[in-house]
Design an enzyme around this catalytic site. Structure first.
Site, PDB file in Angstrom:
ATOM      1  N   ASP A 188       0.697  -1.325  -0.024  1.00  0.00           N
ATOM      2  CA  ASP A 188      -0.026  -0.020   0.021  1.00  0.00           C
ATOM      3  C   ASP A 188       0.939   1.292   0.162  1.00  0.00           C
ATOM      4  O   ASP A 188       0.646   2.014   0.749  1.00  0.00           O
ATOM      5  CB  ASP A 188      -0.883  -0.030   0.936  1.00  0.00           C
ATOM      6  CG  ASP A 188      -1.760  -1.258   1.550  1.00  0.00           C
ATOM      7  OD1 ASP A 188      -2.094  -1.942   0.531  1.00  0.00           O
ATOM      8  OD2 ASP A 188      -1.837  -1.745   2.606  1.00  0.00           O
ATOM      9  N   GLU A 354     -10.997  -0.737  -3.758  1.00  0.00           N
ATOM     10  CA  GLU A 354     -10.539  -0.050  -2.924  1.00  0.00           C
ATOM     11  C   GLU A 354      -9.432   0.808  -3.213  1.00  0.00           C
ATOM     12  O   GLU A 354      -9.123   0.746  -4.501  1.00  0.00           O
ATOM     13  CB  GLU A 354      -9.917  -0.908  -1.681  1.00  0.00           C
ATOM     14  CG  GLU A 354      -8.964  -2.051  -2.303  1.00  0.00           C
ATOM     15  CD  GLU A 354      -8.458  -3.022  -1.387  1.00  0.00           C
ATOM     16  OE1 GLU A 354      -8.985  -3.122  -0.488  1.00  0.00           O
ATOM     17  OE2 GLU A 354      -7.333  -3.785  -1.773  1.00  0.00           O
TER      18      GLU A 354
END
Length: 464
Positions: A188, A354
């Site tokens: 991420d 997401e």
């Protein structure tokens, strides 16, 4: 809660991640990167793994390539503590102790494995050498005995000190691939730039159920050589309302301060996730919880409250994007830590899962996101364009996806940065760690991202 470090004094608060080949580590330090470990009292013999077991065997220029690979390790962020280290093999396994025997295994991500695979450096028996103590059994050290590697209780004797001391050497099998950008398991990545320097803020990976507790910051002037600035926020001591699930940080600058937006979970067993914000005077922290409570609570809106991202437009207005399953955006107030709930808007495009990310180029706004599940090799990045930060959005296609021929699976949860003063763009993303990664053992890569003349984004070919 994360187990406290047994060697907090060895925190990686500064210093480059790379060291010139052939330069030995200073006593009680262990620089990250690809290395081989030579025995102090048996020169020419190196730590290696053979049939899963850790051994000490001779290695020479004439040794087989497999032997050289087996005697090469990557020093990475400690799986159990950022103040210590783990040793990853070239085939993606980790050196760990089990029943006091050293062996290599795949990282299962549970707390027992992480502790067994984490070691802390001590002074070696001679100048320039080091000894590795166990993170979870600090009275024990790695030593060679009858050509095997064992975790034995430390003895203050010349023989034991010599048997447990090693010199860091240039790797027998040097790294040939471009990635990962920083050694170890991270995901991420939020890549940005402040004052002409690049900053990378990733999730610390390698935890079962993504239960990591802290964030680190890295910085670079060239996107190649990175400085590790250590832990910038730890849910354990720094966040009263969260103690795990430290996911997907994003940092924005305004008002002379730096704001870290992050996801956090409560006590283990509680699957609720919330979004918080922390503030610091420097992009490398330390950050402090700005509110003492979540900025967005679980259940406050539909979809999971994770993956915050902030985009600041040319007029200075900042927008907060977030959500899994549903994408939302809201203008932030000037204080960067509040917003008007009445202005929250749903902007979920087809295929969205997401990891929303927004950028602007030539008056076109680009809304980007990840599709599918991060545990799937089909995790990928798609995008849309629109006339404002709020849309409406027109889906354009896929920017980044797997490249099985190069061993690249699950590339996604990205961020994009423009080289200051240029039209050169880079995309940071995570992928399954090569070669033995999965949805919780991921690594960070960076590639160029280019645009066509009509403003559409060219598909990115991920590099190994």
């Amino acid at each position: 809660m994360r187990i406290p470090s047994v060697l907090a004094v060895l925190a990686l608060s500064a210093g480059p991640l790379t060291v010139s080949p052939g330069v030995s580590a200073a006593a009680a330090t262990l620089p990250a990167g690809v290395r081989s470990f030579e025995s102090v009292n048996q020169p020419g013999s190196y730590v290696r793994h053979q049939e899963s077991l850790g051994r000490l065997t001779p290695v020479t220029a004439g040794s087989s390539q497999q032997t050289k690979l087996d005697a090469t390790f990557t020093v990475v962020n400690g799986l159990a503590s950022p103040s210590c280290y783990s040793l990853q093999t070239r085939n993606g396994l980790f050196l760990r102790h089990r029943d006091w025997r050293l062996r290599v295994d795949a990282n299962t991500g549970d707390s027992a494995f992480r502790a067994d695979a984490t070691f802390c450096p001590q002074d070696g028996s001679v100048a320039g050498s080091l000894s590795l103590s166990s993170y979870n059994y600090p009275a024990r050290r790695i030593r060679h005995r009858d050509s095997g590697l064992w975790l034995d209780t430390y003895q203050d004797s010349p023989n034991f000190r010599a048997d447990s001391s090693f010199r860091l050497k240039s790797p027998w099998a040097p790294k040939v691939n471009k990635g990962p950008v920083v050694p170890g398991l991270f995901a991420d990545p939020h890549l940005t730039s402040f004052n002409g320097r690049y900053y990378l803020y990733p999730t610390t990976d390698g935890y079962a159920s993504w239960s990591g507790t802290y964030y680190k910051a890295f910085s670079s002037t060239d996107l190649v050589n990175w400085t590790d600035h250590g832990v910038i926020l730890d849910h354990g001591p720094d966040v009263s309302w969260a103690d795990n699930s430290a996911w997907a940080p994003a940092v924005a600058a305004k008002n002379g301060s730096y704001y870290l937006y992050f996801s956090g979970g409560l006590a283990r067993g509680d699957t609720s996730k919330h979004i918080g914000v922390a503030v610091a005077d420097s992009p490398t922290g330390p950050f402090r919880d700005a509110l003492g409570r979540p900025l967005i609570r679980s259940g406050q809106y539909t979809g999971q409250a994770i993956d915050p991202m902030v985009f600041t437009d040319d007029d200075g207005q900042s927008y907060l994007y977030w959500g899994q399953g549903a994408a939302r955006v809201v203008p932030l107030n000037p204080d960067m830590v509040s917003f008007d709930p009445a202005r929250v808007r749903v902007i979920t495009p087809p295929g969205y899962n997401e990891a929303a990310f927004v950028l602007k180029r030539n008056d076109i706004y680009y809304f980007m996101w990840s599709e599918n599940d991060t545990r799937s090799e089909d995790y990928r990045v798609a995008y849309a364009t629109g006339p404002t930060p709020l849309g409406p959005w027109t889906k354009r296609g896929i920017v980044l996806q797997k490249r099985l021929g190069a061993g690249i699976k699950g590339p996604g949860h990205h961020s994009v940065v423009r080289a200051p003063g240029t039209d050169t763009w880079h995309i940071a993303y995570h992928r399954f760690a090569i070669p033995a990664g999965n949805g919780t053992n991921r690594e960070v890569a960076i590639d160029r991202m280019e645009f066509n003349a009509d403003g559409t984004i060219r598909p990115v070919v991920p590099t190994p």
